[in-house]
Design a protein around this motif. Structure first.
Motif, short mmCIF file in Angstrom:
data_model
loop_
_atom_site.label_atom_id
_atom_site.label_comp_id
_atom_site.label_asym_id
_atom_site.label_seq_id
_atom_site.Cartn_x
_atom_site.Cartn_y
_atom_site.Cartn_z
N GLY A 243 0.85 -1.20 0.00
CA GLY A 243 0.00 0.00 0.00
C GLY A 243 0.88 1.24 0.00
O GLY A 243 2.07 1.15 -0.30
N ASN A 244 0.33 2.41 0.34
CA ASN A 244 1.13 3.64 0.30
C ASN A 244 2.34 3.51 1.24
O ASN A 244 2.17 3.37 2.47
CB ASN A 244 0.27 4.84 0.71
CG ASN A 244 0.98 6.16 0.46
OD1 ASN A 244 1.17 6.55 -0.69
ND2 ASN A 244 1.41 6.82 1.52
N ILE A 245 3.53 3.54 0.68
CA ILE A 245 4.73 3.38 1.53
C ILE A 245 5.11 4.74 2.10
O ILE A 245 5.55 5.64 1.37
CB ILE A 245 5.91 2.77 0.74
CG1 ILE A 245 5.51 1.44 0.09
CG2 ILE A 245 7.11 2.58 1.66
CD1 ILE A 245 6.61 0.81 -0.78
N ASP A 246 4.94 4.89 3.41
CA ASP A 246 5.21 6.18 4.06
C ASP A 246 6.69 6.36 4.37
O ASP A 246 7.18 7.48 4.50
CB ASP A 246 4.43 6.27 5.38
CG ASP A 246 2.93 6.15 5.15
OD1 ASP A 246 2.39 7.02 4.45
OD2 ASP A 246 2.32 5.18 5.64
N LEU A 247 7.38 5.23 4.55
CA LEU A 247 8.78 5.31 4.96
C LEU A 247 9.55 4.14 4.38
O LEU A 247 9.10 2.99 4.49
CB LEU A 247 8.85 5.29 6.50
CG LEU A 247 10.22 5.27 7.14
CD1 LEU A 247 11.01 6.52 6.78
CD2 LEU A 247 10.10 5.18 8.66
N ILE A 248 10.68 4.43 3.75
CA ILE A 248 11.58 3.35 3.32
C ILE A 248 12.87 3.53 4.10
O ILE A 248 13.45 4.63 4.13
CB ILE A 248 11.84 3.39 1.80
CG1 ILE A 248 10.52 3.14 1.05
CG2 ILE A 248 12.87 2.34 1.40
CD1 ILE A 248 10.63 3.26 -0.47
N TYR A 249 13.30 2.45 4.74
CA TYR A 249 14.55 2.48 5.51
C TYR A 249 15.54 1.57 4.78
O TYR A 249 15.46 0.36 4.86
CB TYR A 249 14.27 1.98 6.94
CG TYR A 249 15.46 2.02 7.87
CD1 TYR A 249 15.96 3.23 8.34
CD2 TYR A 249 16.07 0.85 8.30
CE1 TYR A 249 17.05 3.27 9.20
CE2 TYR A 249 17.15 0.88 9.18
CZ TYR A 249 17.64 2.10 9.62
OH TYR A 249 18.71 2.14 10.48
N GLU A 250 16.45 2.21 4.07
CA GLU A 250 17.38 1.46 3.21
C GLU A 250 18.56 0.98 4.04
O GLU A 250 19.28 1.79 4.63
CB GLU A 250 17.84 2.37 2.05
CG GLU A 250 18.79 1.73 1.07
CD GLU A 250 20.23 1.71 1.54
OE1 GLU A 250 20.93 0.73 1.24
OE2 GLU A 250 20.66 2.65 2.23
N ALA A 251 18.76 -0.33 4.09
CA ALA A 251 19.88 -0.88 4.87
C ALA A 251 20.51 -2.03 4.10
O ALA A 251 20.88 -3.05 4.65
CB ALA A 251 19.37 -1.36 6.24
N ALA A 252 20.61 -1.85 2.78
CA ALA A 252 21.17 -2.90 1.94
C ALA A 252 22.47 -2.46 1.26
O ALA A 252 23.29 -3.29 0.87
CB ALA A 252 20.16 -3.34 0.89
N GLY A 253 22.63 -1.15 1.10
CA GLY A 253 23.87 -0.62 0.49
C GLY A 253 24.03 -0.97 -0.98
O GLY A 253 25.13 -0.91 -1.51
N ALA A 254 22.92 -1.33 -1.64
CA ALA A 254 22.97 -1.71 -3.05
C ALA A 254 22.28 -0.62 -3.88
O ALA A 254 21.05 -0.54 -3.89
CB ALA A 254 22.29 -3.05 -3.24
N PRO A 255 23.05 0.23 -4.58
CA PRO A 255 22.48 1.42 -5.22
C PRO A 255 21.35 1.11 -6.21
O PRO A 255 20.31 1.77 -6.16
CB PRO A 255 23.67 2.04 -5.95
CG PRO A 255 24.87 1.49 -5.28
CD PRO A 255 24.50 0.15 -4.73
N GLN A 256 21.54 0.16 -7.09
CA GLN A 256 20.52 -0.08 -8.11
C GLN A 256 19.18 -0.48 -7.48
O GLN A 256 18.13 0.06 -7.81
CB GLN A 256 20.99 -1.17 -9.08
CG GLN A 256 20.03 -1.35 -10.22
CD GLN A 256 20.73 -1.74 -11.51
OE1 GLN A 256 21.89 -2.15 -11.50
NE2 GLN A 256 20.03 -1.61 -12.62
N PHE A 257 19.26 -1.42 -6.56
CA PHE A 257 18.09 -1.90 -5.83
C PHE A 257 17.44 -0.72 -5.09
O PHE A 257 16.23 -0.50 -5.16
CB PHE A 257 18.56 -2.98 -4.86
CG PHE A 257 17.50 -3.57 -3.96
CD1 PHE A 257 16.36 -4.15 -4.48
CD2 PHE A 257 17.68 -3.57 -2.57
CE1 PHE A 257 15.40 -4.71 -3.64
CE2 PHE A 257 16.73 -4.12 -1.73
CZ PHE A 257 15.59 -4.69 -2.27
#
Ligand code: BGC
Length: 366
Positions: A243-257
């Motif tokens: 559904g509507n994503i209010d927050l993305i917490y990026e913790a993968a360190g993979a730029p393309q993804f």
């Protein structure tokens, strides 16, 4: 005493002998290190892609995710006594009088880039038996958290992010604002981030490569997050399911993804980057959708590094909350404990698992 030391110019990581340090001022505290966690930054340092020794030295002690026990406190320290457990801040202020962030005690926002970081940049780290630290860099932890408190520092990243996200979400003047989160990656930063988000009331989904079943997915689900494998579910489908994503917490360190998922951030959403990628060369990317959404959906993109005192205090508090709420899942984040002599596999990234920890106290017992 023993220490794990990195020699960047010689490209060597080895155990060295050092003199035990002594308290040199009234506000200093001597710590016996109990445990030191190993993270991606340590692996980069040990691949000699990152990290600098203090000036005048050809080496530095590794390690910044610490748990120590007070053995002695200077006469000016009235609130710590031998046996107390503490976690140390990683970053210390730069010395530039014009750095208003450092001068205000917010080293994590240092303006000059001349900050120092234990075990990373211009300062020795904690993978050693004894350390001297200033009282104001220490955060006391309850004894009951002895087995999990080494996870405090990796949790501070999410705590800092949450402090900032709350500030930004003040712009949404209505109830129920910003409540659906997606965490990218299921390493320790991702899983601890998922715990922090669930605990803060977010409906949380961990979106990570490996299909289920796997140990990381088990931890995510045990704390009430949903786990979706990016290998099995394309990003469009994941976004539809959430559904509507209010927050993305990026913790993968993979730029393309990371940028692929950014296209699916929801209205008024916040995207928090925490990963520090290595240069993998240029990638071709269709940027129109990202810019279009950023504007038409009032989105915010935020980078978060290191953590200030408030984030450390919140992390200490929340490790206690997680330990009470999800004792097994929190404990399951630590998958390996290695004696200092066996530092090689964890710091070279060959040990597998989720979070590997160097058991320093064991070295002291030998
Ligand atoms: C540490 C931070 C540090 C960053 C960059 C991370 O692994 O947790 O404290 O600021 O690396 O050096």
């Amino acid at each position: 005493m023993k220490a794990v030391a990195v020699y960047p110019a010689q490209r060597i990581v080895k155990i060295i002998d050092r003199a035990e340090p002594r308290i040199g001022g009234p506000s200093q505290v001597k710590l016996r290190m109990l445990e030191v966690g190993v993270c991606g930054t340590d692996k980069e340092i040990c691949a000699f892609a990152y990290g600098t020794a203090p000036s005048g030295s050809d080496h530095f002690v590794l390690g910044h995710e610490s748990l120590g026990e007070v053995v002695e406190a200077g006469p000016g320290v009235t609130d710590l006594r031998p046996g107390d457990l503490v976690v140390s801040t990683v970053r210390l202020a730069c010395s530039d009088p014009n750095c208003s962030a450092c001068r205000a005690g917010h080293y994590d926002f240092c303006m000059t880039g001349k900050y120092r970081e234990h075990g990373i940049k211009d300062l020795d780290g904690f993978m050693t038996e004894f350390v001297i630290e200033e009282r104001h860099n220490l955060h006391p932890v309850a004894r009951e958290l002895r087995d999990v408190a080494v996870l405090t520092e990796p949790l501070t990243i999410a705590e800092k992010a949450l402090i900032e996200v709350q500030e930004i979400q003040r712009r949404l003047h209505w109830e129920g604002r910003g409540r659906r989160a997606v965490v990218l990656g299921s390493g320790p930063v991702g899983l601890l981030g998922a715990m922090a988000l669930v605990n803060a009331g977010y409906e949380t989904c961990v979106y990570s490569r490996s299909p289920k079943p796997n140990a990381k997915a088990d931890v995510a689900e045990a704390v009430g997050a949903r786990y979706i494998s990016s290998e099995q579910t394309p990003v469009e489908e994941m976004a539809e399911q959430v559904g509507n994503i209010d927050l993305i917490y990026e913790a993968a360190g993979a730029p393309q993804f990371a940028f692929e998922v950014l296209k699916h951030l929801g209205s008024n959403g916040i995207y928090v980057f925490t990963g520090v990628p290595r240069d993998q060369g240029p990638i071709e990317f269709h940027t129109e959708r990202i810019m279009y959404n950023l504007v038409l959906k009032n989105q915010v993109v935020l980078g978060v590094v290191n953590a200030g005192p408030q984030a450390f205090d919140n992390a200490v508090r929340d490790i206690g909350v997680f330990a009470a709420r999800w004792p097994r899942a929190l404990g399951a984040v630590i998958t390996g404990r290695f004696p200092m002599e066996a530092f090689h596999d964890p710091v070279m990234g060959k040990a597998g698992g989720i979070k590997n920890v160097i058991d320093i106290a064991q070295a002291g017992r030998q």
